[in-house]
Design an enzyme around this catalytic site. Sequence first.
Site, mmCIF file in Angstrom:
data_model
loop_
_atom_site.group_PDB
_atom_site.id
_atom_site.type_symbol
_atom_site.label_atom_id
_atom_site.label_comp_id
_atom_site.label_asym_id
_atom_site.label_seq_id
_atom_site.Cartn_x
_atom_site.Cartn_y
_atom_site.Cartn_z
ATOM 1 N N HIS A 82 -7.216 -4.323 -9.550
ATOM 2 C CA HIS A 82 -7.664 -3.754 -8.276
ATOM 3 C C HIS A 82 -8.900 -4.520 -7.836
ATOM 4 O O HIS A 82 -9.843 -4.669 -8.611
ATOM 5 C CB HIS A 82 -7.996 -2.263 -8.425
ATOM 6 C CG HIS A 82 -8.098 -1.552 -7.114
ATOM 7 N ND1 HIS A 82 -9.136 -1.771 -6.220
ATOM 8 C CD2 HIS A 82 -7.292 -0.624 -6.535
ATOM 9 C CE1 HIS A 82 -8.957 -1.013 -5.156
ATOM 10 N NE2 HIS A 82 -7.860 -0.315 -5.306
ATOM 11 N N ASP B 87 -1.828 3.310 -10.019
ATOM 12 C CA ASP B 87 -0.370 3.341 -9.874
ATOM 13 C C ASP B 87 0.308 3.366 -11.242
ATOM 14 O O ASP B 87 1.316 4.054 -11.431
ATOM 15 C CB ASP B 87 0.107 2.136 -9.063
ATOM 16 C CG ASP B 87 -0.409 2.165 -7.632
ATOM 17 O OD1 ASP B 87 -0.219 3.200 -6.961
ATOM 18 O OD2 ASP B 87 -1.001 1.169 -7.193
ATOM 19 N N HIS C 227 0.864 -1.186 0.000
ATOM 20 C CA HIS C 227 0.000 0.000 0.000
ATOM 21 C C HIS C 227 0.894 1.227 0.000
ATOM 22 O O HIS C 227 1.420 1.624 1.033
ATOM 23 C CB HIS C 227 -0.919 0.007 1.216
ATOM 24 C CG HIS C 227 -1.927 1.135 1.209
ATOM 25 N ND1 HIS C 227 -2.826 1.306 0.189
ATOM 26 C CD2 HIS C 227 -2.169 2.135 2.090
ATOM 27 C CE1 HIS C 227 -3.595 2.364 0.453
ATOM 28 N NE2 HIS C 227 -3.202 2.887 1.602
#
Length: 412
Positions: A310, A351, A272
């Site tokens: 995700h 990301d 994370h």
Amino acid sequence: MTAAEALNVLNVRPQTLYANVSRGKIRAKPDGDDPRRSLYHGDDVLRMARRANGRRKVEIVSSETMQYGEPVLASSISTASNGKLLYRGHDAARLADSASLEEVAALLWQCDAAQAAALWPSSRLPRQPGDEAPGSALAAGLLALARRSAVDQPSLGRAPDDLRAEAARILDSLVDAMTGSCGVDAEAARATPAAPAAPAAPAAPAGGSISARLARAWRAEAHEDLIRRALVLMADNELNASTFAARVAISTGASLAAGMLAGFTTLTGPLHGGAAAQFAQLIAQANASNADDAVRHWLAGARPLPAFGHPLYRDGDPRALALLKTLPKIQPYEALAVAAERQAGELPNIDYALALLTAHCGLPQEAPFVLFAVGRCVGWLAHALEQVQANRLIRPRARYTGPAEIINAGIY
């Protein structure tokens, strides 16, 4: 099992099957009759099917809510719904088209027009002895929040307006620390004014909007709009690890800064906040060989593919889609996206988009982390304000897995 057989048992889309393979939940191997196809371990497939359909004990279900299950806390701040990320009912992707991070903060912190107008610090704080920036944005952020945590008042029992004002000061301090811009010269600050705000929008800080301050610190003024978009998209994402940590700290009555420090420290973990560093390794491998080999080698190590997939967004991360539509295709990023979808069924997440933005704009290597942390601090503060109003200690029970009580026995 063949792919068709596994999909029939699981009743899921192919991307979900491939994602379970990439995460090590379902074993796979090449089909001996056709190397272009894969075979899937039947026991693993059946176990996943039982998990999806079977009835489990309450304590097991409850424990699994801590790992991308149903929300563990009631919140009106944000939610992932129907493939979209909503900030208090507003589509984050649409907000990113025009809103500033300050406007999103006013929305998430529930400021009215008058509160928003008076929210932000009216002047930059002068540099103090010992304020020299540490060697990294991470270290600078940790230090700035730790210093405030040692002296700021507890959050419990304070007026909402006072807490909102303190929230703005904390965010301002974090931006200064992470960009090394403490004590920005007033004349230089005025040379890059913030864009005019809508009537209900908060006034910009004296050094310009947060996106302008970051762009100036990175000498990327021409790319400020992309930086603004990224910050807005990073503002919140339900009860992720950092947000939950912040809420737990605030539930004790700790100061807002202490709650932000609790959230910030979770970003030191590779699962994370650390995806950017791992994705940089994947980029290096792709440059050294090619994208297909880089992805294949990474997956062979049974590691989650960084910057792809995700759990909240089966059909693709809407934040990534909103940012990628404004960015050009660059190699080897584009080739990695193709290889990741083909080999693992995973689509680019935020990301990936932040890394591509950094490459396109020529930003510092730490830019993805800074954009993540500064943007997300807005959401952490929103959750902190909500937790103060709840006035309840967060204290989950543990599901004990140790030995039963030992009677009349020594320790040794």
